[in-house]
Write an enzyme that holds these catalytic residues in place. Structure first.
Site, PDB file in Angstrom:
ATOM      1  CB  SER A 128      -0.930   0.033   1.201  1.00 35.36           C
ATOM      2  OG  SER A 128      -1.680   1.233   1.157  1.00 35.36           O
ATOM      3  CE  LYS A 182      -3.248  -2.294  -0.463  1.00 39.87           C
ATOM      4  NZ  LYS A 182      -3.357  -2.360  -1.868  1.00 39.87           N
ATOM      5  CG  HIS A 185      -5.021  -0.722   3.741  1.00 40.31           C
ATOM      6  ND1 HIS A 185      -5.171  -0.183   2.477  1.00 40.31           N
ATOM      7  CD2 HIS A 185      -4.254   0.158   4.423  1.00 40.31           C
ATOM      8  CE1 HIS A 185      -4.522   0.967   2.408  1.00 40.31           C
ATOM      9  NE2 HIS A 185      -3.955   1.193   3.580  1.00 40.31           N
TER      10      HIS A 185
HETATM   11  P1  NDP Z   1      -0.352  -2.241 -14.174  1.00 40.93           P
HETATM   12  O1  NDP Z   1      -1.370  -2.843 -13.287  1.00 40.93           O
HETATM   13  O2  NDP Z   1      -0.761  -1.188 -15.125  1.00 40.93           O
HETATM   14  O3  NDP Z   1       0.370  -3.438 -15.003  1.00 40.93           O
HETATM   15  C1  NDP Z   1       1.352  -3.188 -15.953  1.00 40.93           C
HETATM   16  C2  NDP Z   1       2.434  -4.227 -15.860  1.00 40.93           C
HETATM   17  O4  NDP Z   1       1.877  -5.531 -16.048  1.00 40.93           O
HETATM   18  C3  NDP Z   1       3.480  -4.040 -16.939  1.00 40.93           C
HETATM   19  O5  NDP Z   1       4.718  -4.378 -16.421  1.00 40.93           O
HETATM   20  C4  NDP Z   1       3.015  -5.034 -17.999  1.00 40.93           C
HETATM   21  O6  NDP Z   1       4.034  -5.450 -18.858  1.00 40.93           O
HETATM   22  C5  NDP Z   1       2.572  -6.174 -17.129  1.00 40.93           C
HETATM   23  N1  NDP Z   1       1.696  -7.093 -17.807  1.00 40.93           N
HETATM   24  C6  NDP Z   1       0.435  -6.862 -18.242  1.00 40.93           C
HETATM   25  N2  NDP Z   1      -0.079  -7.974 -18.825  1.00 40.93           N
HETATM   26  C7  NDP Z   1       0.896  -8.909 -18.769  1.00 40.93           C
HETATM   27  C8  NDP Z   1       0.969 -10.271 -19.166  1.00 40.93           C
HETATM   28  N3  NDP Z   1      -0.072 -10.859 -19.753  1.00 40.93           N
HETATM   29  N4  NDP Z   1       2.119 -10.941 -18.923  1.00 40.93           N
HETATM   30  C9  NDP Z   1       3.159 -10.345 -18.320  1.00 40.93           C
HETATM   31  N5  NDP Z   1       3.147  -9.074 -17.897  1.00 40.93           N
HETATM   32  C10 NDP Z   1       2.034  -8.371 -18.117  1.00 40.93           C
HETATM   33  O7  NDP Z   1       0.901  -1.709 -13.322  1.00 40.93           O
HETATM   34  P2  NDP Z   1       0.979  -0.987 -11.901  1.00 40.93           P
HETATM   35  O8  NDP Z   1       2.427  -0.719 -11.722  1.00 40.93           O
HETATM   36  O9  NDP Z   1       0.011   0.136 -11.766  1.00 40.93           O
HETATM   37  O10 NDP Z   1       0.516  -2.090 -10.861  1.00 40.93           O
HETATM   38  C11 NDP Z   1       1.163  -3.350 -10.736  1.00 40.93           C
HETATM   39  C12 NDP Z   1       0.436  -4.177  -9.692  1.00 40.93           C
HETATM   40  O11 NDP Z   1       0.483  -3.500  -8.453  1.00 40.93           O
HETATM   41  C13 NDP Z   1      -1.062  -4.405  -9.982  1.00 40.93           C
HETATM   42  O12 NDP Z   1      -1.423  -5.691  -9.558  1.00 40.93           O
HETATM   43  C14 NDP Z   1      -1.734  -3.362  -9.130  1.00 40.93           C
HETATM   44  O13 NDP Z   1      -3.058  -3.746  -8.789  1.00 40.93           O
HETATM   45  C15 NDP Z   1      -0.829  -3.354  -7.918  1.00 40.93           C
HETATM   46  N6  NDP Z   1      -0.870  -2.147  -7.113  1.00 40.93           N
HETATM   47  C16 NDP Z   1      -0.972  -0.921  -7.687  1.00 40.93           C
HETATM   48  C17 NDP Z   1      -1.018   0.225  -6.914  1.00 40.93           C
HETATM   49  C18 NDP Z   1      -1.090   1.545  -7.574  1.00 40.93           C
HETATM   50  O14 NDP Z   1      -1.220   2.555  -6.841  1.00 40.93           O
HETATM   51  N7  NDP Z   1      -1.014   1.639  -8.881  1.00 40.93           N
HETATM   52  C19 NDP Z   1      -0.945   0.154  -5.444  1.00 40.93           C
HETATM   53  C20 NDP Z   1      -0.740  -1.177  -4.946  1.00 40.93           C
HETATM   54  C21 NDP Z   1      -0.734  -2.266  -5.754  1.00 40.93           C
HETATM   55  P3  NDP Z   1       4.266  -4.693 -20.264  1.00 40.93           P
HETATM   56  O15 NDP Z   1       5.057  -3.479 -19.933  1.00 40.93           O
HETATM   57  O16 NDP Z   1       5.058  -5.670 -21.039  1.00 40.93           O
HETATM   58  O17 NDP Z   1       2.930  -4.392 -20.853  1.00 40.93           O
END
Ligand code: NDP
Length: 483
Positions: A128, A182, A185
């Site tokens: 978080s 989480k 939360h």
């Molecule tokens: P995203 O959720 O936008 O995901 C993008 C990433 O996922 C890129 O690295 C992308 O790779 C990869 N990806 C997507 N599809 C595939 C696939 N089929 N196979 C392999 N890789 C894949 O990124 P965030 O950084 O925003 O979030 C990452 C995680 O963290 C998520 O689960 C999110 O819910 C969690 N999270 C996010 C928060 C936030 O504030 N944003 C807070 C806490 C948790 P590519 O570059 O190759 O497309």
């Protein structure tokens, strides 16, 4: 192999987490499905520390020292499953796969079981604090085995936020426990945000205050027991002006609030567990209603009748006193929201066999995460002392606080209802509190209705056993069904 930790998925969260790890002396292996992101991270932030970029997952795994530890930060759902599978294929027994995404805890339970069967460790870790937290110190909620915690613990402690000198991370429990906590939360976050929004609305349309004036009120509140990240940013954003029009930015923003699902999961899970989390539910439904464009447009067309939301005051003193009432009401409602959230964690722990230390959970929420707040110090004390074991509302500190805030709480709910300002979270939290302290609930009537139409039986207050009344029979005899 030189890297002691790796990150897979280098979008906003993953790249910031990788940088945070590198800045704290870890050598970080990097992999992203499309190599451009990896390249960009090295180009822009290679100076942050030691990175080992990899073009393939095999290369990535080969660059890790044993036990190999990899944190996945990719899109939740199928992409996470695909990444886990690829990693597990390339790794050896004893290695550790960490999912730092916002995964549903039941998926984490399933994945942990599968990965354990292959001799590897799987850790579902709640992260978080958004992008900023990932870079500068998040609050971390890892699940998984004790053995994986031995390797992972020191690494996570090195990057977590600090609150009063302690890292905001603790081993929550087995398998899905971290993602469960989480999830709750985030549910509490919905409640906190809705409470702030309702307070704003009362001041804005009920009292005719400007966003600037309300921002000043929140700034002052942030120096009280409400001190928290969400109150702080609310004060700041209410002072923000739109660059194009010069108007308060909050007035330019469309009044639809989005959601990604963790609030909904919190409520769905609570329904399954039978835990009333009415405050979170109203927070989630309030966002849902905000997004019901057609329904709201229809209601506007229908010109549904009711008071216009204006609150009348005899003088300035009364106005000031009411602002103080809103603050106290918010505090009381906040206590109820947390009491309900912690009840859900407790009930989840019982259902899924986790040993969760609620005091430790409150402690790791004091820094790094979105609901971070001073108030969590006293929450953790209440669990530490055992006073809050059944409900946070029973701990003397909070019992006293509610006693102190109660008049204000009731005035705010009564006033908003009579003036036509929706305040669902204020209202439902007070109703929960009153239901809880009721010696007798009207559920007796519901149970008699159930027995009447469905022979669902009932218990008697004066005798053990289950009973059924033959409601339709002359003389309505009662039968004892069992002891
Ligand atoms: P995203 O959720 O936008 O995901 C993008 C990433 O996922 C890129 O690295 C992308 O790779 C990869 N990806 C997507 N599809 C595939 C696939 N089929 N196979 C392999 N890789 C894949 O990124 P965030 O950084 O925003 O979030 C990452 C995680 O963290 C998520 O689960 C999110 O819910 C969690 N999270 C996010 C928060 C936030 O504030 N944003 C807070 C806490 C948790 P590519 O570059 O190759 O497309």
């Amino acid at each position: 192999a030189t890297a002691n930790i790796g990150v897979v998925g280098l979008a906003a969260m993953g790249s910031n987490l990788a940088r945070n790890l590198a800045r704290h002396g870890n050598t970080v292996a990097l992999f992203n499905r499309h190599y451009e992101r990896t390249e960009k991270l090295i180009e822009d932030h290679g100076d942050d520390g030691n990175f080992v970029p990899a073009k393939t997952i095999e290369e990535f795994v080969a660059s890790l020292t044993k036990p190999r530890t990899a944190i996945i930060m990719v899109k939740a759902g199928a992409p996470t499953d695909a990444t886990i599978e690829a990693l597990a294929d390339a790794m050896d027994p004893g290695d550790i796969i960490v999912d730092g995404g916002n995964s549903y805890f039941k998926d984490t339970i399933r994945r942990e079981k599968d990965i354990r069967a292959r001799g590897l460790h799987f850790v579902g870790c709640g992260v978080s604090g958004g992008e900023e937290g990932a870079l500068n110190g998040p609050s971390l909620m890892p699940g998984g085995t004790d053995e994986s915690w031995k390797t992972l613990g020191p690494i996570l402690k090195s990057i977590a936020a600090q609150a009063e000198g302690e890292p905001c991370v603790t081993h929550i429990g087995e398998n899905g426990a971290g993602h469960f906590v989480k999830m709750v939360h985030n549910g509490i976050e919905y409640a906190d945000m809705q409470l702030i929004a309702e307070s704003y609305d009362i001041m804005r349309r009920g009292m005719g205050m400007t966003p600037d004036e309300i921002g000043d009120v929140f700034e002052a509140w942030n120096k009280t027991e409400l001190n928290s990240y969400l109150i702080e940013i609310t004060a700041d954003l209410l002072h923000e002006k739109d660059k194009k029009t010069g108007k308060p930015l909050v007035d330019i923003i469309v009044d639809h609030a989005g959601m990604k699902g963790t609030g909904t999961w919190t409520v769905q899970t609570a329904l399954e567990l039978g835990t009333p989390v009415t405050v979170v539910a109203e927070g989630v439904f309030a966002r849902g209603l905000s997004d019901q464009t057609e329904l709201r447009a229809g209601a506007a067309e229908q010109n549904l009748s009711g008071p216009d939301g204006t609150i009348e005051f005899a003088n300035d003193e009364e106005r000031k006193a009411f602002i103080n009432d809103i603050r106290q009401a918010m505090y009381a409602s906040k206590i109820v929201a947390y009491a309900q959230g912690f009840n859900e964690i407790n009930d989840g722990a019982k259902e899924y066999g986790w040993d969760i230390d609620l005091a430790a959970v409150a402690r790791i929420w004091r820094g790094g995460c979105i609901i971070r707040a001073q108030f969590l110090n006293v929450v953790s004390d209440a669990f530490e002392s055992g006073e809050a074991n059944v409900s946070l509302l029973f701990a003397s500190y909070f019992k006293d606080a509610i006693e102190r805030c109660q008049g204000s709480w009731r005035r705010v709910v009564a006033k908003t209802m009579s003036c036509g300002i929706p305040a669902p979270v204020f209202a439902t939290s007070l109703s929960y509190y009153d239901a809880l302290r009721s010696k007798r609930l009207p559920a007796c009537l519901i149970q008699s209705q159930r027995d009447f139409f469905g022979a669902h039986t009932y218990g008697r207050v004066d005798e053990p056993g289950t009973f059924h009344t033959l409601w339709a029979e002359p003389g309505r005899p009662e039968e004892k069904m069992s002891d």
